[in-house]
Structure formats: C-alpha cells, structure tokens
Design an enzyme around this catalytic site. Structure first.
Site, PDB file in Angstrom:
ATOM      1  N   LYS A  14      37.734  11.576   4.990  1.00 46.80           N
ATOM      2  CA  LYS A  14      36.408  12.185   4.795  1.00 46.80           C
ATOM      3  C   LYS A  14      36.231  13.426   5.674  1.00 46.80           C
ATOM      4  O   LYS A  14      35.759  14.455   5.209  1.00 46.80           O
ATOM      5  CB  LYS A  14      35.283  11.181   5.111  1.00 46.80           C
ATOM      6  CG  LYS A  14      35.271   9.960   4.198  1.00 46.80           C
ATOM      7  CD  LYS A  14      34.031   9.107   4.397  1.00 46.80           C
ATOM      8  CE  LYS A  14      33.921   8.504   5.790  1.00 46.80           C
ATOM      9  NZ  LYS A  14      34.973   7.511   6.107  1.00 46.80           N
ATOM     10  N   ARG A  86      26.197   3.886   5.550  1.00 45.95           N
ATOM     11  CA  ARG A  86      27.275   2.907   5.699  1.00 45.95           C
ATOM     12  C   ARG A  86      26.781   1.486   5.440  1.00 45.95           C
ATOM     13  O   ARG A  86      27.583   0.560   5.491  1.00 45.95           O
ATOM     14  CB  ARG A  86      27.804   2.967   7.126  1.00 45.95           C
ATOM     15  CG  ARG A  86      29.131   3.715   7.294  1.00 45.95           C
ATOM     16  CD  ARG A  86      29.394   3.805   8.788  1.00 45.95           C
ATOM     17  NE  ARG A  86      30.769   3.927   9.144  1.00 45.95           N
ATOM     18  CZ  ARG A  86      31.331   5.073   9.541  1.00 45.95           C
ATOM     19  NH1 ARG A  86      30.655   6.184   9.528  1.00 45.95           N
ATOM     20  NH2 ARG A  86      32.587   5.089   9.943  1.00 45.95           N
ATOM     21  N   ARG A 120      46.525   8.283  14.075  1.00 42.06           N
ATOM     22  CA  ARG A 120      45.740   9.517  14.018  1.00 42.06           C
ATOM     23  C   ARG A 120      45.549  10.121  15.410  1.00 42.06           C
ATOM     24  O   ARG A 120      45.322   9.412  16.387  1.00 42.06           O
ATOM     25  CB  ARG A 120      44.374   9.203  13.391  1.00 42.06           C
ATOM     26  CG  ARG A 120      43.437  10.397  13.335  1.00 42.06           C
ATOM     27  CD  ARG A 120      42.353  10.165  12.342  1.00 42.06           C
ATOM     28  NE  ARG A 120      41.316   9.258  12.823  1.00 42.06           N
ATOM     29  CZ  ARG A 120      40.178   9.027  12.155  1.00 42.06           C
ATOM     30  NH1 ARG A 120      39.959   9.612  10.996  1.00 42.06           N
ATOM     31  NH2 ARG A 120      39.277   8.196  12.632  1.00 42.06           N
ATOM     32  N   ARG A 150      41.634   8.667  19.580  1.00 39.46           N
ATOM     33  CA  ARG A 150      40.284   8.116  19.729  1.00 39.46           C
ATOM     34  C   ARG A 150      40.362   6.651  20.134  1.00 39.46           C
ATOM     35  O   ARG A 150      41.157   5.901  19.573  1.00 39.46           O
ATOM     36  CB  ARG A 150      39.530   8.234  18.389  1.00 39.46           C
ATOM     37  CG  ARG A 150      38.788   9.541  18.240  1.00 39.46           C
ATOM     38  CD  ARG A 150      38.248   9.725  16.833  1.00 39.46           C
ATOM     39  NE  ARG A 150      37.506   8.579  16.294  1.00 39.46           N
ATOM     40  CZ  ARG A 150      36.861   8.610  15.118  1.00 39.46           C
ATOM     41  NH1 ARG A 150      36.855   9.722  14.401  1.00 39.46           N
ATOM     42  NH2 ARG A 150      36.230   7.560  14.670  1.00 39.46           N
ATOM     43  N   ARG A 161      36.918  -2.226  12.294  1.00 37.92           N
ATOM     44  CA  ARG A 161      36.220  -1.192  11.506  1.00 37.92           C
ATOM     45  C   ARG A 161      36.475  -1.380  10.004  1.00 37.92           C
ATOM     46  O   ARG A 161      35.580  -1.187   9.190  1.00 37.92           O
ATOM     47  CB  ARG A 161      36.678   0.210  11.939  1.00 37.92           C
ATOM     48  CG  ARG A 161      36.160   0.593  13.320  1.00 37.92           C
ATOM     49  CD  ARG A 161      36.856   1.820  13.850  1.00 37.92           C
ATOM     50  NE  ARG A 161      36.560   3.020  13.102  1.00 37.92           N
ATOM     51  CZ  ARG A 161      37.348   4.101  13.082  1.00 37.92           C
ATOM     52  NH1 ARG A 161      38.475   4.104  13.760  1.00 37.92           N
ATOM     53  NH2 ARG A 161      36.991   5.148  12.394  1.00 37.92           N
TER      54      ARG A 161
HETATM   55  P1  AMP Z   1      33.325   7.844  12.062  1.00 33.81           P
HETATM   56  O1  AMP Z   1      33.791   9.012  12.848  1.00 33.81           O
HETATM   57  O2  AMP Z   1      32.504   8.211  10.865  1.00 33.81           O
HETATM   58  O3  AMP Z   1      34.437   6.879  11.722  1.00 33.81           O
HETATM   59  O4  AMP Z   1      32.311   7.029  13.008  1.00 33.81           O
HETATM   60  C1  AMP Z   1      32.735   6.471  14.228  1.00 33.81           C
HETATM   61  C2  AMP Z   1      31.845   5.289  14.607  1.00 33.81           C
HETATM   62  O5  AMP Z   1      30.489   5.730  14.753  1.00 33.81           O
HETATM   63  C3  AMP Z   1      31.780   4.179  13.574  1.00 33.81           C
HETATM   64  O6  AMP Z   1      32.871   3.271  13.663  1.00 33.81           O
HETATM   65  C4  AMP Z   1      30.446   3.515  13.923  1.00 33.81           C
HETATM   66  O7  AMP Z   1      30.564   2.701  15.072  1.00 33.81           O
HETATM   67  C5  AMP Z   1      29.591   4.716  14.286  1.00 33.81           C
HETATM   68  N1  AMP Z   1      28.902   5.247  13.084  1.00 33.81           N
HETATM   69  C6  AMP Z   1      29.140   6.410  12.422  1.00 33.81           C
HETATM   70  N2  AMP Z   1      28.339   6.535  11.348  1.00 33.81           N
HETATM   71  C7  AMP Z   1      27.558   5.414  11.332  1.00 33.81           C
HETATM   72  C8  AMP Z   1      26.545   4.926  10.452  1.00 33.81           C
HETATM   73  N3  AMP Z   1      26.156   5.605   9.363  1.00 33.81           N
HETATM   74  N4  AMP Z   1      25.960   3.733  10.759  1.00 33.81           N
HETATM   75  C9  AMP Z   1      26.313   3.034  11.847  1.00 33.81           C
HETATM   76  N5  AMP Z   1      27.284   3.414  12.707  1.00 33.81           N
HETATM   77  C10 AMP Z   1      27.917   4.594  12.448  1.00 33.81           C
END
Ligand code: AMP
Length: 206
Positions: A14, A86, A120, A150, A161
């Site tokens: 994404k 999400r 990654r 990360r 996740r």
């Molecule tokens: P991402 O970079 O999108 O994978 O987001 C990293 C982390 O941020 C996720 O694993 C969640 O813990 C938190 N996070 C990001 N977007 C959301 C969302 N829409 N709702 C809840 N937690 C989120």
C-alpha cells in the site's frame, strides 16, 4: 477530484503504491501508520499512547484513530487513505465524515506477506522500502538515508498483525463490495505492473 481508500493486508504494498499514485494523480496521501510513527518519534501524548498498541501488533483504538482521520481530511476535496479504515467501526464512521469514490483492494497471499514484512527495510528519511534480498549487504537508501527494520516488522509482531488483519480488516472487503466501491488488484506482481492496474482503474472513475 478523487477520494480513494487503499485496502489490503500489511505488506501488500500500500505504501509503495500510495507514493506512485500521489505522483501520478496528485492525491494527498494520508497514512495513519505514518501519522502514528511521526508522533512516536516526536514523543507526543498521541505517540506514547499509539506505541503501546503498535509494539504489540495491535490496532490503536477506533476513537483515537477516527478523530485523527477526521482532522486530516477536514478541508480536503480529494485524498487517498492508506491504512484506514481497518475496522468496520472505522469504515462506518468514515461514511459519516466523507463519501469515498473507490476502494482499491490490493491482495497478496498470506505466506508471501510474512516473507515480505519480516525482510522489509524502510528508509528513515524518505520512507522508501526495500527487501533484504535486494540489498546485497548494503544498508543505505538511494537518497542516502539510513535503512531501518521497523520494530513491528519483527516476526512475532508480524504474525499478530496478520491475524488482526484477518479478524478485523478483511470484513471491509465485503462492506465495500456491497456498496459497489471495491476494485480488486492483484498485488502479487512487480510494483510497476500493480501500479499500471491501479492507474487504469482510477482513470475510469468519473
Ligand atoms: P501501517 O504502517 O499502516 O502498517 O500501520 C502501523 C501500525 O499503526 C498498525 O499495525 C497499527 O498498530 C497502527 N495503525 C495504523 N493505522 C491504523 C488504523 N486505521 N486503526 C488502528 N491502528 C492503526
């Protein structure tokens, strides 16, 4: 003017596709994950709260996340949401905030996601992503920035996740299909191929 959502499991690409869509279509890119990480880095109260969830591979509570997005898109007449919604509660809240034109669902087989995520590396400076298999021992980004692993890309957290995605986010596919908004994209292809498919679909939106 377009309002779109990028949907897909962690590791589907994404973020990579969002950067390309932003360049081609000029859509403002709103990534909730990036917003949380920026707040964690700056040690804001939001960052301190978010870290408690992100570190465990869990979702930040809906109330907090919804308010962040409400604020971020308040004055925008076009946007691309990456990593939001999400959960069904977030999707329902978004319906009362704004009308989206399309939901681009990037799908990738879950065994491949594990490999993609644990390998990654992300540039601390420009956010470009790499896979260790492509790095050949190098540890710097093309821009000169440092490449980091990360914390939430460590294997135990990745498993969590992916499980959270299955339980909480996958139901959104049905939610948006029922509303006639879903565009399915095969994410198990080279980056440029995936982008060409997304771009073709977006050009068809009126
Ligand atoms: P991402 O970079 O999108 O994978 O987001 C990293 C982390 O941020 C996720 O694993 C969640 O813990 C938190 N996070 C990001 N977007 C959301 C969302 N829409 N709702 C809840 N937690 C989120």
């Amino acid at each position: 003017m377009k309002k779109i959502i990028l949907l897909g499991p962690p590791g589907a690409g994404k973020g990579t596709q969002a950067a390309k869509i932003k360049e081609e279509f000029g859509l403002p890119h709103i990534s909730t994950g990036d917003i949380f990480r920026a707040n964690i880095k700056a040690r804001t109260p939001l960052g301190i709260l978010a870290l408690r969830y992100i570190d465990k591979g869990r979702l930040v509570p809906d109330e907090v996340t919804i308010e962040i997005v409400r604020d971020a898109i308040r004055n925008l007449d076009s946007f691309m949401l990456d990593g939001f919604p999400r959960t069904l509660a977030q999707a329902e809240a978004l319906e009362s905030i704004s009308d989206v034109d399309a939901v681009v669902n990037i799908h990738v087989d879950s065994a491949k996601l594990m490999k993609r995520l644990t390998g990654r590396r992300v540039c601390a400076s420009c956010k470009a992503t790499y896979h260790v298999d492509m790095l050949d021992g190098g540890d710097a980004c093309e821009c000169g920035g440092e490449l980091i692993h990360r914390d939430d890309d460590k294997p135990e957290t990745v498993e969590k996740r992916l499980a959270v995605y299955e339980a909480q986010t996958r139901p959104l596919i049905e939610f948006y299909t029922a509303r006639g908004k879903l565009i399915n994209i095969d994410g198990d292809a080279p980056v440029e191929r995936v982008f060409a498919d997304i771009a073709a679909a977006l050009r068809q939106l009126s």
